[in-house]
Design a protein around this motif. Structure first.
Motif, PDB file in Angstrom:
ATOM      1  N   TRP A   1      -6.992  62.850  21.442  1.00 33.00           N
ATOM      2  CA  TRP A   1      -7.147  62.934  19.942  1.00 33.00           C
ATOM      3  C   TRP A   1      -8.004  61.854  19.610  1.00 33.00           C
ATOM      4  CZ3 TRP A   1      -4.811  65.885  16.359  1.00 33.00           C
ATOM      5  CH2 TRP A   1      -4.012  66.938  16.740  1.00 33.00           C
ATOM      6  N   TRP A   2      -8.789  62.473  18.589  1.00 32.80           N
ATOM      7  CA  TRP A   2      -9.841  61.363  18.151  1.00 32.80           C
ATOM      8  C   TRP A   2     -10.053  61.290  16.639  1.00 32.80           C
ATOM      9  CZ3 TRP A   2     -15.212  63.297  17.409  1.00 32.80           C
ATOM     10  CH2 TRP A   2     -16.152  62.352  17.529  1.00 32.80           C
ATOM     11  N   SER A   3     -10.537  59.967  16.204  1.00 33.78           N
ATOM     12  CA  SER A   3     -10.637  59.809  14.536  1.00 33.78           C
ATOM     13  C   SER A   3     -11.602  58.988  14.447  1.00 33.78           C
ATOM     14  CB  SER A   3      -8.944  59.454  14.187  1.00 33.78           C
ATOM     15  OG  SER A   3      -9.234  59.254  12.694  1.00 33.78           O
ATOM     16  N   ILE A   4     -12.423  59.065  13.449  1.00 35.09           N
ATOM     17  CA  ILE A   4     -13.276  58.103  12.611  1.00 35.09           C
ATOM     18  C   ILE A   4     -12.663  57.685  11.649  1.00 35.09           C
ATOM     19  CG2 ILE A   4     -15.667  57.571  12.020  1.00 35.09           C
ATOM     20  CD1 ILE A   4     -16.633  58.908  14.147  1.00 35.09           C
ATOM     21  N   GLN A   5     -12.559  56.469  11.169  1.00 32.00           N
ATOM     22  CA  GLN A   5     -12.044  56.182   9.820  1.00 32.00           C
ATOM     23  C   GLN A   5     -13.061  54.822   9.246  1.00 32.00           C
ATOM     24  OE1 GLN A   5      -7.961  55.661   9.791  1.00 32.00           O
ATOM     25  NE2 GLN A   5      -7.618  57.025  11.791  1.00 32.00           N
ATOM     26  N   ASN A   6     -12.987  55.109   7.890  1.00 34.11           N
ATOM     27  CA  ASN A   6     -14.093  54.109   7.340  1.00 34.11           C
ATOM     28  C   ASN A   6     -13.367  53.455   5.945  1.00 34.11           C
ATOM     29  OD1 ASN A   6     -16.222  52.994   6.442  1.00 34.11           O
ATOM     30  ND2 ASN A   6     -17.264  54.754   6.020  1.00 34.11           N
ATOM     31  N   ILE A   7     -13.278  52.356   5.794  1.00 31.34           N
ATOM     32  CA  ILE A   7     -12.786  51.869   4.329  1.00 31.34           C
ATOM     33  C   ILE A   7     -14.110  51.240   3.796  1.00 31.34           C
ATOM     34  CG2 ILE A   7     -11.313  50.182   3.201  1.00 31.34           C
ATOM     35  CD1 ILE A   7      -9.282  50.559   5.214  1.00 31.34           C
ATOM     36  N   GLN A   8     -14.239  51.480   2.422  1.00 30.57           N
ATOM     37  CA  GLN A   8     -15.518  50.786   1.964  1.00 30.57           C
ATOM     38  C   GLN A   8     -15.094  50.328   0.431  1.00 30.57           C
ATOM     39  OE1 GLN A   8     -19.415  52.581   2.422  1.00 30.57           O
ATOM     40  NE2 GLN A   8     -19.559  52.690   0.123  1.00 30.57           N
ATOM     41  N   PHE A   9     -15.795  49.219   0.062  1.00 31.55           N
ATOM     42  CA  PHE A   9     -15.322  48.427  -1.238  1.00 31.55           C
ATOM     43  C   PHE A   9     -16.625  48.628  -1.793  1.00 31.55           C
ATOM     44  CE2 PHE A   9     -11.332  46.647  -0.567  1.00 31.55           C
ATOM     45  CZ  PHE A   9     -11.107  46.821   0.887  1.00 31.55           C
ATOM     46  N   THR A  10     -16.802  48.902  -3.043  1.00 34.63           N
ATOM     47  CA  THR A  10     -17.956  48.981  -3.814  1.00 34.63           C
ATOM     48  C   THR A  10     -17.712  48.365  -5.212  1.00 34.63           C
ATOM     49  OG1 THR A  10     -18.391  51.156  -2.976  1.00 34.63           O
ATOM     50  CG2 THR A  10     -19.823  50.570  -4.972  1.00 34.63           C
ATOM     51  N   TYR A  11     -18.504  47.271  -5.515  1.00 39.62           N
ATOM     52  CA  TYR A  11     -18.750  46.565  -6.684  1.00 39.62           C
ATOM     53  C   TYR A  11     -19.874  46.833  -7.394  1.00 39.62           C
ATOM     54  CZ  TYR A  11     -18.564  42.591  -9.890  1.00 39.62           C
ATOM     55  OH  TYR A  11     -18.477  41.763 -10.899  1.00 39.62           O
ATOM     56  N   ASP A  12     -19.474  47.427  -8.907  1.00 39.01           N
ATOM     57  CA  ASP A  12     -20.473  47.722  -9.645  1.00 39.01           C
ATOM     58  C   ASP A  12     -20.483  46.756 -10.977  1.00 39.01           C
ATOM     59  OD1 ASP A  12     -19.510  50.929 -11.151  1.00 39.01           O
ATOM     60  OD2 ASP A  12     -18.488  48.997 -10.983  1.00 39.01           O
ATOM     61  N   GLY A  13     -20.275  45.659 -10.810  1.00 40.51           N
ATOM     62  CA  GLY A  13     -20.105  44.738 -12.174  1.00 40.51           C
ATOM     63  C   GLY A  13     -21.655  44.299 -12.542  1.00 40.51           C
ATOM     64  N   PHE A  14     -22.594  44.579 -11.614  1.00 39.48           N
ATOM     65  CA  PHE A  14     -24.008  44.105 -12.175  1.00 39.48           C
ATOM     66  C   PHE A  14     -24.766  45.200 -12.879  1.00 39.48           C
ATOM     67  CE2 PHE A  14     -23.325  40.251  -9.892  1.00 39.48           C
ATOM     68  CZ  PHE A  14     -22.996  40.673  -8.785  1.00 39.48           C
ATOM     69  N   LYS A  15     -25.699  44.897 -13.552  1.00 37.80           N
ATOM     70  CA  LYS A  15     -26.140  46.149 -14.463  1.00 37.80           C
ATOM     71  C   LYS A  15     -26.960  47.277 -13.582  1.00 37.80           C
ATOM     72  CE  LYS A  15     -27.455  46.935 -19.320  1.00 37.80           C
ATOM     73  NZ  LYS A  15     -28.779  47.370 -19.613  1.00 37.80           N
ATOM     74  N   LYS A  16     -27.918  46.719 -12.755  1.00 35.79           N
ATOM     75  CA  LYS A  16     -28.644  47.911 -11.881  1.00 35.79           C
ATOM     76  C   LYS A  16     -28.417  47.603 -10.716  1.00 35.79           C
ATOM     77  CE  LYS A  16     -31.960  48.020 -15.824  1.00 35.79           C
ATOM     78  NZ  LYS A  16     -32.518  49.281 -16.118  1.00 35.79           N
TER      79      LYS A  16
END
Lengths: 517, 160
Positions: A492-507
């Motif tokens: 059995w095989w699995s790929i997992q990904n956790i990602q954090f995104t911060y969009d507090g800056f304007k551009k």
């Protein structure tokens, strides 16, 4: 089959590169058509269509850049540009660069575990304004890729030699696509694509050098008439294919490139039988100068119980001319001899699928979508590699029997207004080969696959969290014989990904994550 | 018999007076062509809801927010409500200007009127709610999901 804004990319060799080179910042949405769409686009569209729709020029940023690197040693850069060229034209440009040169050998077998790659791709799409809002779009894409794998000590000077084993592929690919509406009152569209694909590869001392050129043009007339929505058209595809294998040699052993002419005509009618019932009937006829006549009928029935509950039934046939050496690298790599039994006839498939979609909207703004599909495909003349009859050979032949791929797929989409979202899907399927009355699970196919994405946006912190992953059940693996110490089944095989995104800056947006490999 | 006929007749008359009050408020949507004529009879602000067929939040607003009793009543009584499909293929004539569909691919494109009304800070996203006064000047624009309370607040505030 992949389309860009409805422009078909017609090419078998390059279908693996369908989505590459178009940065996410230039994509507005991706439309997926499930089920055979072969009556409109021919044999390429046997499994369905993926239509990448680019951003409207005013919505795409003038310049966008996406830079990413991983501790695994991967570097990726995506650049996007949007410009107006005068008052009558707009251009979208995308550049992608990917580099992975980290030699990893976790299982200590002295061979690289993952392919090393270097790739650059450039995409550009022009949109021209014309009288009466008629369409004219022109797009081009170029890609160069250098990939290799093999002995950990390999480098370029050993390419093609017999001292240290390595497999190296240089790929050079250029595409031009277009869509032009003819200047008549009737809606008549011309779509075309021109593709040139060069592959220069070495597998140890074996070389495989191939070139494929494809010119494709299609004229479609779109006519609505009462309860009928007709599409009628004609298409022509010319394919030039040459390589340095016996696949393109004549009886005398001299090189003879394969030239295929594939003219075709098609007719499709979408009939509104009643307010809630629509029936689509389509038929396509192609003539391949090598394989003869190809008939591709298609049927689709849509029953809208109401806006939120829709049942669809699709059925159709497919046709595929297989190029062994490009699609099955096992044919070129490894220690086995490749034996091809007789003339390989094209693969044919017959597919039916039943689909139910349910949408639930709540007054809080929450949404739950459900999509259940049952599918069944019957293949004849399936070209299968036989790894078992002789462990020193891979024997390719048209299956004397049939192959079946059937299963059920369930997908659900749950959105809450507080920013929590779930996309969860799973497919249970059986892929079997039946030969001489005996049925077996096909090698390298799984019985269950699942995929998920859980997202949550913590608005006050301007932080998003995305947890994505997939899982595959065990697959039958080809062994060399009873003494091969390896397992006959993958785990059995699995790929997992956790990602954090911060969009507090304007551009600027920052993202970081962890992924299992 | 005469007596029974009378009862039936009264039942029909009473029924037709009472029944409408029990029906759910049906939101009345107009077309842009009707607006000029309507403004001549009663001058009201115009509420335009810009959507596309593939936009899920647009669907959500159509099936829940616009079906809400209070919202539907306010829109019917105080405004003229128009729904605009941003990918509408037909020309629309408004204020003596012809707005056309601009394709950028096979079966994809955007209508000039949607761009003119719903572009906020250079971007056009769906769903979008635009309110224009009787002189067709834009007085309010919002892009994104609004629940029935939020929409109710907007509608009450603008009409004051």
């Amino acid at each position: 089959m992949v389309l860009i804004d409805g422009m078909p990319i017609v090419s078998s060799l390059g279908s693996v590169y369908g989505l590459s080179g178009i940065p996410n910042s230039l994509v507005e949405r991706i439309e997926i058509v499930k089920g055979p769409a072969s009556s409109l686009y021919g044999s390429e569209a046997v499994g369905g269509l993926i239509n990448i729709i680019t951003q409207k020029p005013q919505n795409a940023s003038r310049i966008s850049a996406d830079l990413m690197s991983t501790t695994w040693g991967e570097y990726n850069a995506d650049l996007g540009f949007s410009l107006n060229a005068g008052s009558k034209a707009s251009v979208l440009t995308g550049i992608n660069y990917f580099n992975f040169q980290n030699r990893i050998d976790r299982n200590k077998d002295d061979f690289t575990d993952v392919t090393l790659q270097h790739r650059i791709s450039v995409f550009q799409k022009w949109n021209f304004e014309r009288k009466e809002s008629r369409l004219f779009s022109l797009a081009g894409r170029y890609m160069y890729e250098d990939r290799w794998g093999g002995d950990m000590r390999w480098d370029k000077r050993y390419r093609g030699g017999d001292e240290i084993y390595g497999e190296s592929i240089y790929t050079n690919r250029a595409e031009i696509l277009g869509n032009y509406q003819l200047p008549f009152n009737e809606k008549i569209f011309l779509s075309f694509s021109l593709i040139n694909h060069d592959q220069d590869s070495r597998y140890g001392t074996t070389s495989y050098i191939a070139n494929q050129k494809i010119a494709f043009g299609q004229l479609v007339w779109d006519k609505k008439w009462g309860r009928h929505d007709w599409l009628a058209g004609t298409a022509l595809r010319y394919t030039y294919y040459d390589d340095n294998t016996p696949g393109t040699a004549n009886a005398g052993g001299l090189n003879q490139p394969e030239k295929t002419w594939l003219p075709g005509v098609f007719l499709q009618d979408e009939i509104t039988l009643a307010a809630k019932h629509k029936l689509l009937l389509g038929f396509r006829y192609d003539h391949n100068n090598i394989h003869g006549s190809i008939y591709t009928p298609r049927m689709a029935y849509k029953w809208s119980l109401n806006d939120n509950n829709i049942i669809r039934l699709n059925a159709g046939t497919g046709f595929r001319v297989v190029n062994l050496f490009t699609e099955d690298h096992a044919a070129l790599t490894g220690a086995r001899d490749v034996i091809v039994e007789g003339d390989l006839k094209p693969e044919r498939s017959y597919n039916a699928n039943l689909n139910f979609v349910r949408k639930m909207h709540f007054s809080s703004g929450a949404f739950i979508g459900l999509d259940v599909t049952a599918f069944y495909t019957w293949f004849t003349n399936r070209i299968v590699p036989d790894y078992e009859t002789n462990v020193n050979q891979i024997i390719y032949g048209n299956l004397n029997g049939h192959a079946i791929s059937k299963g059920i797929s369930l997908n659900t989409d749950i959105n809450f207004i507080n920013g929590l979202k779930f996309i969860i899907g799973g497919t249970i399927m059986e892929n079997t080969l039946t030969e001489n009355g005996q049925t077996q699970q096909q090698m390298l196919t799984e019985k269950f696959t699942g995929t998920w994405a859980v997202s949550y946006k913590i608005r006050p912190l301007k932080l998003s969290l995305d947890y994505t992953g997939n899982v595959y059940s065990p697959m039958r693996l080809p062994l060399l014989g009873d003494l091969d110490p390896r397992s006959p089944e993958s785990p059995w095989w699995s790929i997992q990904n956790i990602q954090f995104t911060y969009d507090g800056f304007k551009k600027v947006e920052l993202y970081a994550g962890v992924k299992t490999c | 018999m005469v007596g029974l006929n009378n009862i039936v007749r009264w039942a029909i008359v009473l029924g037709s007076i009472l029944l409408p009050g029990f029906c759910l408020a049906q939101l009345k949507a107009h077309s842009f062509e009707e607006i000029e004529g309507l403004q001549k009879t009663a001058r009201r602000h115009l509420v335009v809801f810009v959507y596309t067929n593939w936009c899920r939040y647009c669907d959500a607003m159509k099936t829940t927010v616009f079906k809400n009793e209070a919202v539907a009543r306010t829109l019917n009584e105080d405004y003229y409500f128009v729904q605009l499909n941003a990918e509408e293929k037909k020309d629309i004539l408004l204020n003596n200007h012809r707005f056309k569909y601009k394709p950028n691919g096979r079966n994809t494109g955007v209508h000039e009127l949607a761009t003119a009304l719903a572009t906020i800070d250079g971007k056009l996203t769906y769903p979008a709610l635009v309110i224009l006064n009787a002189k067709l000047e834009i007085v309010f624009q919002y892009s994104g999901w609004l629940n029935h309370k939020e929409l109710g607040t907007v509608l009450r505030t603008v009409s004051e």
